[in-house]
Scaffold this motif. Structure first.
Motif, PDB file in Angstrom:
ATOM      1  N   ASN A   1       9.103   1.817  20.769  1.00  0.00           N
ATOM      2  CA  ASN A   1      10.026   2.452  19.812  1.00  0.00           C
ATOM      3  C   ASN A   1      10.003   1.799  18.441  1.00  0.00           C
ATOM      4  OD1 ASN A   1      11.332   4.779  20.750  1.00  0.00           O
ATOM      5  ND2 ASN A   1      12.413   3.504  22.273  1.00  0.00           N
ATOM      6  N   VAL A   2       8.837   1.376  18.022  1.00  0.00           N
ATOM      7  CA  VAL A   2       8.675   0.778  16.699  1.00  0.00           C
ATOM      8  C   VAL A   2       8.004   1.810  15.789  1.00  0.00           C
ATOM      9  CG1 VAL A   2       7.455  -1.005  15.372  1.00  0.00           C
ATOM     10  CG2 VAL A   2       8.526  -1.587  17.559  1.00  0.00           C
ATOM     11  N   PRO A   3       8.718   2.292  14.759  1.00  0.00           N
ATOM     12  CA  PRO A   3       8.078   3.209  13.815  1.00  0.00           C
ATOM     13  C   PRO A   3       6.976   2.460  13.062  1.00  0.00           C
ATOM     14  CG  PRO A   3      10.472   3.052  13.436  1.00  0.00           C
ATOM     15  CD  PRO A   3      10.091   1.946  14.363  1.00  0.00           C
ATOM     16  N   MET A   4       5.806   3.059  12.962  1.00  0.00           N
ATOM     17  CA  MET A   4       4.677   2.352  12.330  1.00  0.00           C
ATOM     18  C   MET A   4       3.932   3.298  11.395  1.00  0.00           C
ATOM     19  SD  MET A   4       1.777   0.036  14.255  1.00  0.00           S
ATOM     20  CE  MET A   4       0.909   1.359  15.092  1.00  0.00           C
ATOM     21  N   HIS A   5       3.861   2.931  10.117  1.00  0.00           N
ATOM     22  CA  HIS A   5       3.021   3.677   9.182  1.00  0.00           C
ATOM     23  C   HIS A   5       1.556   3.346   9.457  1.00  0.00           C
ATOM     24  CE1 HIS A   5       6.602   4.474   6.785  1.00  0.00           C
ATOM     25  NE2 HIS A   5       6.832   3.184   6.654  1.00  0.00           N
ATOM     26  N   GLU A   6       0.679   4.127   8.877  1.00  0.00           N
ATOM     27  CA  GLU A   6      -0.751   3.819   8.926  1.00  0.00           C
ATOM     28  C   GLU A   6      -1.280   3.904   7.513  1.00  0.00           C
ATOM     29  OE1 GLU A   6      -3.045   5.962  11.719  1.00  0.00           O
ATOM     30  OE2 GLU A   6      -1.493   5.850  13.259  1.00  0.00           O
ATOM     31  N   GLY A   7      -2.050   2.913   7.097  1.00  0.00           N
ATOM     32  CA  GLY A   7      -2.520   2.984   5.724  1.00  0.00           C
ATOM     33  C   GLY A   7      -3.591   1.974   5.393  1.00  0.00           C
ATOM     34  N   ILE A   8      -3.937   1.983   4.134  1.00  0.00           N
ATOM     35  CA  ILE A   8      -5.044   1.174   3.618  1.00  0.00           C
ATOM     36  C   ILE A   8      -4.486  -0.044   2.886  1.00  0.00           C
ATOM     37  CG2 ILE A   8      -6.968   1.169   1.976  1.00  0.00           C
ATOM     38  CD1 ILE A   8      -7.355   4.163   2.772  1.00  0.00           C
ATOM     39  N   TYR A   9      -5.017  -1.212   3.275  1.00  0.00           N
ATOM     40  CA  TYR A   9      -4.577  -2.489   2.718  1.00  0.00           C
ATOM     41  C   TYR A   9      -5.498  -2.887   1.576  1.00  0.00           C
ATOM     42  CZ  TYR A   9      -3.593  -7.550   2.670  1.00  0.00           C
ATOM     43  OH  TYR A   9      -3.272  -8.830   2.305  1.00  0.00           O
ATOM     44  N   VAL A  10      -4.892  -3.185   0.438  1.00  0.00           N
ATOM     45  CA  VAL A  10      -5.657  -3.671  -0.707  1.00  0.00           C
ATOM     46  C   VAL A  10      -5.540  -5.192  -0.736  1.00  0.00           C
ATOM     47  CG1 VAL A  10      -5.774  -3.713  -3.234  1.00  0.00           C
ATOM     48  CG2 VAL A  10      -5.300  -1.556  -2.039  1.00  0.00           C
ATOM     49  N   GLY A  11      -6.660  -5.875  -0.675  1.00  0.00           N
ATOM     50  CA  GLY A  11      -6.660  -7.339  -0.654  1.00  0.00           C
ATOM     51  C   GLY A  11      -7.007  -7.899  -2.022  1.00  0.00           C
ATOM     52  N   LEU A  12      -6.149  -8.805  -2.509  1.00  0.00           N
ATOM     53  CA  LEU A  12      -6.327  -9.446  -3.811  1.00  0.00           C
ATOM     54  C   LEU A  12      -6.346 -10.962  -3.636  1.00  0.00           C
ATOM     55  CD1 LEU A  12      -3.659  -7.432  -5.816  1.00  0.00           C
ATOM     56  CD2 LEU A  12      -6.106  -6.988  -5.701  1.00  0.00           C
ATOM     57  N   ALA A  13      -6.838 -11.678  -4.664  1.00  0.00           N
ATOM     58  CA  ALA A  13      -6.868 -13.137  -4.582  1.00  0.00           C
ATOM     59  C   ALA A  13      -5.498 -13.752  -4.863  1.00  0.00           C
ATOM     60  CB  ALA A  13      -7.902 -13.692  -5.558  1.00  0.00           C
ATOM     61  N   GLY A  14      -4.658 -13.132  -5.729  1.00  0.00           N
ATOM     62  CA  GLY A  14      -3.399 -13.748  -6.129  1.00  0.00           C
ATOM     63  C   GLY A  14      -3.682 -14.975  -6.986  1.00  0.00           C
ATOM     64  N   PRO A  15      -2.708 -15.894  -7.140  1.00  0.00           N
ATOM     65  CA  PRO A  15      -1.365 -15.845  -6.578  1.00  0.00           C
ATOM     66  C   PRO A  15      -0.354 -15.057  -7.412  1.00  0.00           C
ATOM     67  CG  PRO A  15      -1.660 -17.943  -7.676  1.00  0.00           C
ATOM     68  CD  PRO A  15      -2.970 -17.198  -7.799  1.00  0.00           C
ATOM     69  N   SER A  16      -0.652 -14.758  -8.672  1.00  0.00           N
ATOM     70  CA  SER A  16       0.340 -13.944  -9.389  1.00  0.00           C
ATOM     71  C   SER A  16       0.386 -12.573  -8.721  1.00  0.00           C
ATOM     72  CB  SER A  16      -0.020 -13.818 -10.870  1.00  0.00           C
ATOM     73  OG  SER A  16      -1.332 -13.328 -11.032  1.00  0.00           O
ATOM     74  N   LEU A  17       1.545 -11.971  -8.726  1.00  0.00           N
ATOM     75  CA  LEU A  17       1.664 -10.617  -8.192  1.00  0.00           C
ATOM     76  C   LEU A  17       1.022  -9.649  -9.171  1.00  0.00           C
ATOM     77  CD1 LEU A  17       5.215 -11.197  -6.840  1.00  0.00           C
ATOM     78  CD2 LEU A  17       3.247 -10.582  -5.464  1.00  0.00           C
ATOM     79  N   GLU A  18       0.837  -8.424  -8.733  1.00  0.00           N
ATOM     80  CA  GLU A  18       0.190  -7.407  -9.561  1.00  0.00           C
ATOM     81  C   GLU A  18       1.133  -6.977 -10.688  1.00  0.00           C
ATOM     82  OE1 GLU A  18       1.249  -6.570  -6.212  1.00  0.00           O
ATOM     83  OE2 GLU A  18      -0.286  -8.075  -5.754  1.00  0.00           O
ATOM     84  N   THR A  19       0.572  -6.611 -11.798  1.00  0.00           N
ATOM     85  CA  THR A  19       1.382  -5.941 -12.817  1.00  0.00           C
ATOM     86  C   THR A  19       1.726  -4.546 -12.302  1.00  0.00           C
ATOM     87  OG1 THR A  19      -0.484  -4.907 -13.944  1.00  0.00           O
ATOM     88  CG2 THR A  19       0.136  -7.150 -14.675  1.00  0.00           C
ATOM     89  N   SER A  20       2.703  -3.923 -12.921  1.00  0.00           N
ATOM     90  CA  SER A  20       3.075  -2.565 -12.501  1.00  0.00           C
ATOM     91  C   SER A  20       1.918  -1.594 -12.738  1.00  0.00           C
ATOM     92  CB  SER A  20       4.345  -2.119 -13.236  1.00  0.00           C
ATOM     93  OG  SER A  20       5.455  -2.832 -12.714  1.00  0.00           O
ATOM     94  N   ALA A  21       1.175  -1.797 -13.814  1.00  0.00           N
ATOM     95  CA  ALA A  21       0.022  -0.919 -14.082  1.00  0.00           C
ATOM     96  C   ALA A  21      -1.033  -1.084 -12.986  1.00  0.00           C
ATOM     97  CB  ALA A  21      -0.575  -1.239 -15.446  1.00  0.00           C
ATOM     98  N   GLU A  22      -1.263  -2.336 -12.568  1.00  0.00           N
ATOM     99  CA  GLU A  22      -2.238  -2.562 -11.485  1.00  0.00           C
ATOM    100  C   GLU A  22      -1.792  -1.881 -10.197  1.00  0.00           C
ATOM    101  OE1 GLU A  22      -3.886  -6.905 -13.092  1.00  0.00           O
ATOM    102  OE2 GLU A  22      -2.192  -6.830 -11.707  1.00  0.00           O
ATOM    103  N   ARG A  23      -0.515  -1.968  -9.910  1.00  0.00           N
ATOM    104  CA  ARG A  23      -0.012  -1.358  -8.671  1.00  0.00           C
ATOM    105  C   ARG A  23      -0.202   0.163  -8.703  1.00  0.00           C
ATOM    106  NH1 ARG A  23       5.352  -5.225  -7.703  1.00  0.00           N
ATOM    107  NH2 ARG A  23       4.229  -6.692  -6.377  1.00  0.00           N
ATOM    108  N   ARG A  24       0.061   0.749  -9.846  1.00  0.00           N
ATOM    109  CA  ARG A  24      -0.136   2.213  -9.932  1.00  0.00           C
ATOM    110  C   ARG A  24      -1.624   2.545  -9.789  1.00  0.00           C
ATOM    111  NH1 ARG A  24       3.466   1.405 -14.249  1.00  0.00           N
ATOM    112  NH2 ARG A  24       1.828   1.859 -15.774  1.00  0.00           N
ATOM    113  N   TYR A  25      -2.469   1.669 -10.311  1.00  0.00           N
ATOM    114  CA  TYR A  25      -3.918   1.882 -10.172  1.00  0.00           C
ATOM    115  C   TYR A  25      -4.352   1.773  -8.699  1.00  0.00           C
ATOM    116  CZ  TYR A  25      -8.842   0.824 -10.011  1.00  0.00           C
ATOM    117  OH  TYR A  25     -10.160   0.831  -9.662  1.00  0.00           O
ATOM    118  N   TYR A  26      -3.898   0.720  -8.001  1.00  0.00           N
ATOM    119  CA  TYR A  26      -4.296   0.561  -6.587  1.00  0.00           C
ATOM    120  C   TYR A  26      -3.789   1.730  -5.745  1.00  0.00           C
ATOM    121  CZ  TYR A  26      -5.549  -4.214  -7.898  1.00  0.00           C
ATOM    122  OH  TYR A  26      -6.111  -5.295  -8.501  1.00  0.00           O
ATOM    123  N   ARG A  27      -2.616   2.233  -6.092  1.00  0.00           N
ATOM    124  CA  ARG A  27      -2.091   3.406  -5.381  1.00  0.00           C
ATOM    125  C   ARG A  27      -2.986   4.618  -5.644  1.00  0.00           C
ATOM    126  NH1 ARG A  27      -0.561   5.476  -1.062  1.00  0.00           N
ATOM    127  NH2 ARG A  27       0.724   7.335  -1.213  1.00  0.00           N
TER     128      ARG A  27
END
Ligand code: HPA
Length: 275
Positions: A178-204
């Motif tokens: 009974n665990v709801p589970m999405h299915e999707g594609i994982y984008v792997g980055l080096a980090g450590p800074s988080l993505e900018t909002s523009a980068e996130r919209r691009y990866y999406r």
């Protein structure tokens, strides 16, 4: 000339061979906030990374740095409690070496978990996502350098990096638990800074559903070494980069990873006996 991966692997294995007990069947790499899964392992043998010859030691928050060997739901497991990240300065080949050691300990299957931001606006913090595929945006690859044919091929196929059969078993286990589970594609980055909002919209827009700083090096090395891989993300924060984007903090990430982690643990309890 640097040492070959095979030499390093054999030295690492030799340094712990008399302590590891019966061969492992399943290897697990636990992500941020998911380390408590290791507590359920019985007949534990714990080996700190520092006691493994040539092994890197993990420093990320919420991560210890040890191998935990033992029994979980009747299966022989080896867990990396504390993973190695590119952003800590570990080389892609160091991360690959750790995965090869898991394979050398007997594991034919690798389960990777991670904390990830939700690029997909339908995902909420505390959700769980089955990784159906990844996109390696790190700019690195653990196989760069001389190839050891005894470990794997120079050009390993990656068209089914996340094993369809393991994915089916995970779907069935999630349903049963009974665990709801999405299915999707994982984008792997080096980090450590988080993505900018523009980068996130691009990866999406590129097709990504979740984004994080781990997993892709490990999956590539595991496929190289002939293991099958199951990947599960704990969605710890919204990462849409839209007007609804909030500020990300490591405290929120760790707290939400614990919520997803409880669901992932319930799913694994059902999954492991059937693997
Ligand atoms: N981005 C990258 N890595 C992460 C995130 C994120 O939003 N959340 C947890 N790990």
């Amino acid at each position: 000339m640097t040492r070959s991966q095979l030499d390093r692997l054999e030295a690492a294995h030799r340094s712990i061979a008399d302590r590891v007990g019966a061969p492992a069947e399943i290897a697990m790499i636990l992500g941020s906030g998911l380390g408590h899964l290791a507590e359920a392992v019985t007949d534990q043998t714990v080996i700190p990374y520092g006691e493994i010859e040539g092994f890197p030691t993990s420093t990320a928050p919420g991560h210890k740095g040890q191998l935990v060997l033992g029994t979980l739901e009747g299966r022989r497991v080896v867990m990396m409690e504390g993973r190695l990240h590119l952003y800590e300065g570990w080389s892609p080949r160091d991360i690959g070496l750790a995965v090869y050691l898991l394979a050398r300990l007997g594991a034919k299957k690798l389960i990777v978990t991670n904390a990830a931001g939700g690029l997909n606006g339908d995902y909420a913090p505390g959700d769980v996502m089955l990784i159906t595929d990844h996109m390696n945006f790190t700019g690195f690859n653990p196989l760069i350098g001389p190839n050891d044919e005894e470990i794997g091929l120079r050009f390993p196929d990656m068209s089914r990096a996340y094993d369809p059969e393991l994915a089916d078993k995970a779907r069935a286990a999630a349903r049963q638990a009974n665990v709801p589970m999405h299915e999707g594609i994982y984008v792997g980055l080096a980090g450590p800074s988080l993505e900018t909002s523009a980068e996130r919209r691009y990866y999406r827009s590129a097709g990504g559903d979740a984004v994080g700083m781990s997993t892709v090096m490990e999956t590539i090395a595991a496929v190289h070494a002939g293991m099958t891989v199951l990947g599960i993300s704990a969605i710890t924060n919204g990462a849409t980069g839209g007007p609804e984007q909030t500020i990300d903090t490591v405290e929120d990430v760790v707290a939400n990873a614990a919520i997803s982690g409880t669901k992932i643990a319930a799913m694994f309890k059902t999954l492991l006996p059937g693997l």
